[in-house]
Motif scaffolding. Structure first.
Motif, short mmCIF file in Angstrom:
data_model
loop_
_atom_site.label_atom_id
_atom_site.label_comp_id
_atom_site.label_asym_id
_atom_site.label_seq_id
_atom_site.Cartn_x
_atom_site.Cartn_y
_atom_site.Cartn_z
N ARG A 314 0.82 -1.22 0.00
CA ARG A 314 0.00 0.00 0.00
C ARG A 314 0.85 1.27 0.00
NH1 ARG A 314 -4.90 -1.48 -1.81
NH2 ARG A 314 -5.80 -3.16 -0.57
N GLU A 333 -5.30 4.94 -1.39
CA GLU A 333 -4.26 4.05 -0.87
C GLU A 333 -3.70 4.59 0.44
OE1 GLU A 333 -3.79 1.21 -1.93
OE2 GLU A 333 -4.35 1.17 -4.04
N GLU A 336 -5.81 3.64 3.27
CA GLU A 336 -5.59 2.24 3.64
C GLU A 336 -4.32 2.09 4.48
OE1 GLU A 336 -7.10 -1.08 3.10
OE2 GLU A 336 -8.59 0.50 3.36
#
Length: 374
Positions: A314, A333, A336
């Motif tokens: 990630r 991203e 995340e």
């Protein structure tokens, strides 16, 4: 001199390759192929001289046939009870067969054996020793990259060293749990986790100086202390001991990328891919890291897209998408990353990376910040 192998792994009994060819000279070739199999496999694990001595391990059998100028070698790995766990056929002249057996085939078989070890061998009634079972369980947990799993893995590796103090893979496993604790900021896991990672790497080398993975563990630990020459020398020693271990090649590639030699790192990734076509996620993650260092963000995305679980990719995904101008995707991203690593900051993460060149860290930090990470 004894060749390196993991002493706690279930051994492989290699039966002489059976000659089914009418040519008298092929008997000698079968003997040579058998010797090549024994020597090649012994780089990875114990090899029993006869099936009767395999006991708790596996049985490798082979046949050689001739059709005119063509030779065909068929190899099968059995469980000692009649079951076939793996098979492969090679066709070609004698020289090609011996070359293939001595290099890539033994590496592919070793990878298959490692997969088998992670499966049935983990059962209480499996063939692995107590220490080996604990090591395999610890490895499976350690690659989850969570604090809870890391602590559980450390307990298993510690139990393995208690069960068999001479088990080098157990000490190598401890190295990785301490390294992850340091890298991910789980400092409460242990005092001076990076120092303890180095100590565990040294213990692995001391237990088995001819084990390539022990040298790789120590080299990877000192790399993160930014002792670059010692790390590169350690990886050179590891690959000299076992030039066909794909895991060692990938970690050596990571070290080369860290010191700025991305071209050579890619070469090693290519060699590893040839040895293990179905690459584990962490191989792809390290390859993507090399590609990012070479400023090839599009290839980073393609590589990480091949991961079964992209969790550890990630950070690279966020930085690469930001550098490609994909702002929305980069910020997704980044969210995340923060969900998976609460408290993540660009400064703390890049400060722990072992990159030798300032521009490498600056490029990564720039991508992470542009993705919206704090």
């Amino acid at each position: 001199m004894r060749v390196p192998f993991d002493p706690s792994a279930p051994p492989v009994a290699v039966s002489p390759v059976a000659c089914l060819s009418p040519e008298p000279g092929d008997e000698r070739l079968c003997a040579d192929l058998t010797a090549d199999l024994v020597a090649g496999l012994a780089r990875y694990r114990g090899v029993a001289a006869t099936p009767a001595r395999a006991g708790r391990g596996y049985l490798l059998t082979g046949t050689l046939r001739r059709a005119g100028d063509r030779l065909r070698l068929l190899l099968q790995l059995g469980d000692g009870r009649g079951g076939v766990l793996w098979s492969e056929r090679l066709d070609g002249p004698a020289g090609i067969l011996r070359s293939e057996v001595g290099t890539t085939l033994c590496a592919r078989l070793a990878a298959r054996l490692a997969a088998l070890d992670r499966g049935p061998a983990v059962r209480p009634d499996g063939p692995a020793s107590d220490a080996r079972r604990l090591v395999l369980l610890g490895r499976a947990l350690g690659w989850r990259h969570t604090r809870v799993a890391n602590l559980a893995a450390r307990r298993l590796f510690a139990e393995a060293t208690a069960a068999d103090p001479a088990c080098a893979p157990a000490h190598a496993g401890l190295f990785r749990t301490y390294l992850w604790a340091w890298l991910y900021g789980w400092a409460e896991d242990a005092a001076d986790p990076l120092g303890r990672a180095v100590e565990a790497g040294r213990a692995a080398v001391d237990r088995d100086p001819l084990d390539a993975r022990g040298h790789a563990a120590l080299a990877f630990a000192v790399l993160h202390r930014k002792e670059y020459e010692a790390a590169l020398a350690g990886f050179a020693r590891a690959t000299a001991l076992n030039p066909n271990d794909p895991d060692v090649l990938v970690e050596r590639a990571a070290a080369l990328a860290a010191v700025g030699d991305g071209a050579r790192a890619l070469e090693l990734h290519g060699r590893a891919a040839g040895l293990v076509p179905e690459r584990p996620d962490w191989h792809l993650w390290y390859l993507a890291d090399t590609l990012f260092a070479l400023d090839r963000p599009g290839e980073v995305l393609a590589t990480l897209g091949r991961m079964g679980d992209p969790t550890e990719g990630r950070r690279l995904l966020a930085a690469s998408r930001a550098r490609l101008g994909e702002t929305g995707a980069a910020r997704a991203e980044a969210r995340e990353v923060l969900r998976l690593q609460p408290g993540f900051t660009v400064e703390a993460w890049t400060g722990r990376l072992p990159c030798r060149r300032a521009w490498q860290l600056e490029r990564f930090a720039d991508g992470l910040r542009r993705a919206g990470l704090p």
